[in-house]
Write a protein that holds these residues in place. Structure first.
Motif, short mmCIF file in Angstrom:
data_model
loop_
_atom_site.label_atom_id
_atom_site.label_comp_id
_atom_site.label_asym_id
_atom_site.label_seq_id
_atom_site.Cartn_x
_atom_site.Cartn_y
_atom_site.Cartn_z
N SER A 7 15.10 77.72 -15.34
CA SER A 7 13.83 76.82 -14.82
C SER A 7 14.31 75.89 -13.99
CB SER A 7 13.45 76.69 -15.54
OG SER A 7 12.58 77.67 -16.39
N ALA A 8 15.45 75.76 -14.29
CA ALA A 8 16.28 74.52 -13.27
C ALA A 8 16.76 75.01 -12.33
CB ALA A 8 16.71 73.29 -14.41
N VAL A 9 17.31 76.03 -12.51
CA VAL A 9 18.05 76.23 -11.45
C VAL A 9 17.37 77.14 -10.40
CG1 VAL A 9 20.63 76.03 -12.35
CG2 VAL A 9 19.58 78.39 -12.45
N SER A 10 16.49 77.75 -11.02
CA SER A 10 15.77 79.08 -10.11
C SER A 10 14.69 77.84 -8.83
CB SER A 10 14.51 79.90 -11.41
OG SER A 10 13.90 80.42 -10.42
N GLY A 11 13.98 76.55 -9.79
CA GLY A 11 13.63 75.50 -9.16
C GLY A 11 14.36 74.78 -8.05
N PRO B 178 10.45 68.75 -14.52
CA PRO B 178 11.45 68.04 -15.90
C PRO B 178 10.65 68.34 -16.48
CG PRO B 178 11.03 66.72 -13.54
CD PRO B 178 10.19 67.53 -13.11
N GLY B 179 9.47 68.27 -16.56
CA GLY B 179 8.43 69.00 -17.42
C GLY B 179 8.70 70.07 -18.76
N ASP C 296 19.58 62.74 -8.44
CA ASP C 296 18.37 61.89 -9.59
C ASP C 296 17.87 62.89 -10.56
OD1 ASP C 296 19.30 59.44 -9.45
OD2 ASP C 296 17.69 57.84 -8.32
N LEU C 297 16.49 64.04 -9.74
CA LEU C 297 16.12 64.84 -9.74
C LEU C 297 17.56 65.71 -11.11
CD1 LEU C 297 13.82 66.99 -10.33
CD2 LEU C 297 14.11 68.18 -8.17
N GLU C 298 18.39 65.73 -9.86
CA GLU C 298 19.19 67.23 -10.72
C GLU C 298 19.55 66.69 -12.33
OE1 GLU C 298 21.67 69.09 -7.85
OE2 GLU C 298 19.88 70.76 -7.64
N GLY D 83 19.10 68.82 -15.30
CA GLY D 83 20.47 68.96 -16.18
C GLY D 83 21.20 71.08 -15.73
N THR D 84 20.95 70.74 -14.06
CA THR D 84 21.67 71.66 -13.31
C THR D 84 23.56 71.58 -13.13
OG1 THR D 84 21.12 70.67 -11.58
CG2 THR D 84 19.93 71.84 -12.18
N PRO D 85 23.90 72.42 -13.44
CA PRO D 85 25.57 72.40 -12.77
C PRO D 85 25.95 71.63 -12.13
CG PRO D 85 24.83 74.61 -12.11
CD PRO D 85 23.38 73.73 -13.17
N ARG D 86 26.80 71.06 -11.82
CA ARG D 86 26.88 69.19 -10.43
C ARG D 86 27.98 69.86 -9.86
NH1 ARG D 86 23.83 67.72 -9.34
NH2 ARG D 86 25.49 65.60 -9.10
N SER D 87 28.36 71.22 -9.97
CA SER D 87 29.78 71.56 -9.49
C SER D 87 30.10 72.42 -9.19
CB SER D 87 31.30 70.53 -10.00
OG SER D 87 31.74 71.51 -11.06
N LEU D 88 31.13 73.31 -7.94
CA LEU D 88 31.20 74.86 -7.65
C LEU D 88 32.19 74.66 -9.25
CD1 LEU D 88 31.25 74.50 -3.97
CD2 LEU D 88 29.24 75.62 -5.26
N ARG D 89 32.77 73.96 -9.74
CA ARG D 89 33.92 74.28 -9.80
C ARG D 89 33.20 75.19 -10.92
NH1 ARG D 89 38.28 69.69 -11.31
NH2 ARG D 89 36.50 68.64 -11.38
N GLU D 90 32.58 74.04 -11.94
CA GLU D 90 31.88 74.50 -13.11
C GLU D 90 31.27 76.16 -13.06
OE1 GLU D 90 29.78 71.12 -13.64
OE2 GLU D 90 28.39 72.25 -14.89
N ILE D 91 30.50 76.78 -11.92
CA ILE D 91 30.31 78.30 -11.87
C ILE D 91 30.71 78.54 -11.12
CG2 ILE D 91 28.06 76.81 -11.30
CD1 ILE D 91 27.67 77.26 -9.10
N GLY D 92 32.26 78.51 -11.09
CA GLY D 92 33.50 79.93 -11.28
C GLY D 92 34.30 79.96 -9.52
#
Ligand code: NAD
Length: 351
Positions: free
Chosen positions: A167-171, A207-208, A296-298, A302-311
């Motif tokens: 939901s978070a990343v899709s949002g 956030p909810g 702040d919203l991300e 809790g969305t991923p913060r770096s391109l490194r961590e998504i591969g």
């Protein structure tokens, strides 16, 4: 009014049914389009939803094809086309995220069949006249009124199972459409209005959902915001979508996650060249600064913060910067290869 006072605006004829329980209207929607023999589409993991639609359609359902895949591979579309031909299909019903809706659009492009789209994520494809397809690792994008669904059913009940992380990343994928509508070349005052409210509404709901994925009020807010974001794609896109397109294609990165990571960096790149857009994003997020508001919203959701961590491999940074600069989209700040390399290095490290 937006900072663009000379513009084109085209409104699309799409019927939208919004609200909890609206899946109950699917048979009426199909009948309204003259459908008698529907093909119901889903991804393999969501076949249960397709079967539910099949039951609700009763005699109007001719077949189920639960084979949709990410990035609309042409091979999958060809398989579905054999079912369309053998079953005498006259209407398409797509239930799922952007992958399923993409498959319905690909069939509609080839056949002109009418579509009912029932989105269960926040990606926004159901609102656009854009179809992206892949064949032999290459993505082709086309724009045609033929691919836009005639009816869209937004039923919040269907989104309750979307996991918080998805939901978070899709949002954030959806929010990127509204953000870029504020500074895209074809921005206009009407979509600017929608975009600001889309960002505000989506940021209010996400956030909810993280706190309680079954929170219907938050889900409703997010889904409504996602619809507005999908409409914003009509204004066109700029640097952010170009970067995500190149990164997704070159390194097979996950679609929504890539959008979530790249968005604050793309906005920071454009900040000095699009002050009106920045003010609107900041206002919508209830902060004084667009970039820190997005960050702040991300963090909050809790969305991923770096391109490194998504591969993404580090050695891909140069290639991606070159590729974006060699074939740029219009952008308020020119796409300069060195500056793009800096942007990508920062996004890769999450700094
Ligand atoms: P998706 O459709 O692949 O869905 C992601 C995953 O979530 C899938 O495994 C799916 O089965 C699952 N899922 C979907 N809804 C669920 C629910 N309610 N509960 C539990 N699981 C659920 O991905 P997406 O992010 O929705 O869409 C991405 C695709 O859409 C990409 O191919 C992208 O290019 C395309 N897209 C196209 C446009 C356009 O205008 N053409 C716009 C946005 C996105």
């Amino acid at each position: 009014m937006s900072d663009n006072a000379t513009f084109d605006y085209t409104s699309a004829a799409v019927k939208v049914l919004f609200g909890a329980g609206r899946l109950a209207d699917v048979a009426n929607a199909v009948e309204g389009l003259g459908g008698r023999r529907c093909l119901v589409l889903s991804t393999p993991g969501r076949e249960n939803l397709a079967r539910d639609v099949e039951t609700r359609l009763g005699g109007l359902a001719a077949a189920v094809f639960p084979g949709a895949r990410m990035h609309t591979p042409v091979g999958v579309t060809e398989n579905a086309m054999t079912v369309v031909a053998s079953e005498g299909i006259d209407c398409l019903v797509a239930i799922g995220g952007g992958s399923t809706i993409g498959l319905a659009k690909a069939i509609a492009w080839r056949t002109g069949l009418p579509q009912v789209a029932i989105p269960t994520t926040y990606a926004g494809s159901e609102m656009t006249a854009v179809l992206g397809e892949t064949a032999e690792g290459k993505k082709t994008t086309r724009r045609s009124g033929e691919v836009r669904p005639e009816v869209v059913i937004y039923d919040v009940d269907l989104t309750l199972t979307l996991p918080p992380r998805t939901s978070a990343v899709s949002g954030m994928n959806a929010m990127a459409h509204a953000v870029e509508a504020l500074y895209a070349e074809n921005r206009n005052p009407v979509l600017t209005l929608l975009a600001e409210d889309a960002i505000r509404t989506l940021a209010g709901g996400l956030p909810g959902i993280i706190d309680d994925p079954s929170d219907r009020a938050a889900r409703t807010e997010a889904l409504y915001g996602a619809w507005l974001c999908g409409m914003c794609l009509e204004a066109g896109v700029a640097l952010h979508h170009k970067l995500c397109h190149v990164l997704g294609g070159a390194f097979d990165l996950p679609h929504a996650e890539t959008h979530a990571v790249v968005l604050p960096y793309a906005v920071a790149y454009n900040a000095s060249a699009a002050p009106d857009a920045m003010a609107r994003i900041a206002r919508a997020l209830g902060t004084g600064d667009a970039v820190s508001g997005l960050i702040d919203l991300e963090r909050r959701i809790g969305t991923p913060r770096s391109l490194r961590e998504i591969g993404m491999p580090e050695e891909g940074i140069d290639r991606a910067a070159r590729s974006v600069a060699a074939n740029p989209y219009w952008n308020p700040r020119p796409m300069d290869e060195d500056a793009l390399r800096d942007l990508l290095r920062a996004a890769w490290a999450g700094s």
